[in-house]
Enzyme design. Sequence first.
Site, PDB file in Angstrom:
ATOM      1  N   CYS A 137      64.407  16.412  53.847  1.00 10.03           N
ATOM      2  CA  CYS A 137      64.172  17.063  55.132  1.00 10.03           C
ATOM      3  C   CYS A 137      65.478  17.160  55.919  1.00 10.03           C
ATOM      4  CB  CYS A 137      63.170  16.284  55.980  1.00 10.03           C
ATOM      5  SG  CYS A 137      61.588  15.959  55.207  1.00 10.03           S
ATOM      6  N   ASP A 138      65.539  18.143  56.794  1.00 12.79           N
ATOM      7  CA  ASP A 138      66.653  18.214  57.735  1.00 12.79           C
ATOM      8  C   ASP A 138      66.175  18.893  59.006  1.00 12.79           C
ATOM      9  OD1 ASP A 138      69.769  17.869  57.932  1.00 12.79           O
ATOM     10  OD2 ASP A 138      69.282  19.786  58.882  1.00 12.79           O
ATOM     11  N   SER A 139      66.485  18.279  60.151  1.00 11.16           N
ATOM     12  CA  SER A 139      66.037  18.809  61.443  1.00 11.16           C
ATOM     13  C   SER A 139      67.232  19.148  62.323  1.00 11.16           C
ATOM     14  CB  SER A 139      65.164  17.777  62.173  1.00 11.16           C
ATOM     15  OG  SER A 139      64.000  17.476  61.444  1.00 11.16           O
ATOM     16  N   GLY A 154      63.741  21.757  57.955  1.00 19.13           N
ATOM     17  CA  GLY A 154      63.663  22.253  56.594  1.00 19.13           C
ATOM     18  C   GLY A 154      63.072  21.182  55.697  1.00 19.13           C
TER      19      GLY A 154
END
Length: 226
Positions: free
Chosen positions: A82-84, A119
């Site tokens: 994940c990436d925020s 993502g």
Amino acid sequence: MTVRFVLASRSPARLAVLRAAGVDPIVRVSDVDEDAVAAALPSDAPHAVVVTELAAAKAAVIADSLAHDPDLSTGTVVVVGCDSMLSIGGDLVGKPRDVAVARERWAAMAGASGDLLTGHCVLRLDDGRMTARSAAHCGTTVHFSSPTERDLEAYLRSGEPLAVAGAFTLDGLGGWFVDGIKGDPSSVIGIGLPLVRRLLAEVGVGIADLWESTEARRDGIDDTSV
């Protein structure tokens, strides 16, 4: 079907969301050079593409490393990366890292709204070989309040906003300064459960599989042949 769930993130918030949702993941930290991944993308890449590519890079690094892990190189494993980041005023911003940058971010955020983009990438491995992949992003609109100068300085001193995307949290001290959201609250915390459920389904894994596998691990049973 027994499935081992690997979270490719050091985020305690993501881990807490998954545990509260009945999954106790194995944590592996990718240490991907996020700046390098982002720099390799076209300068006009949509913000949603940036966060999804970052999530994919994190998942890929961990998936590759599992080939050398005797405990995770057999059976079915799903790796979730994940990436925020916060999209606000035309800019895409991540962790501010220092107080001065966080203060500047809040000057732009106070009384405004932004989209917290996360993502997600799910990789399925069977006996160490990647057999399926699914990736997407989700976005949630966040409406920020205007904290007083004293409150903001106290928040900055806490250190919390320095290490989180967009310099705020929903589930921590920053929640005092969020007037509302439109979208999935779990994605603001760092991992969108509804989206991850759909991505898992696309690689052939159901939530019941995860719950049953988690329960089996807690009971000391891990029969990867099931």
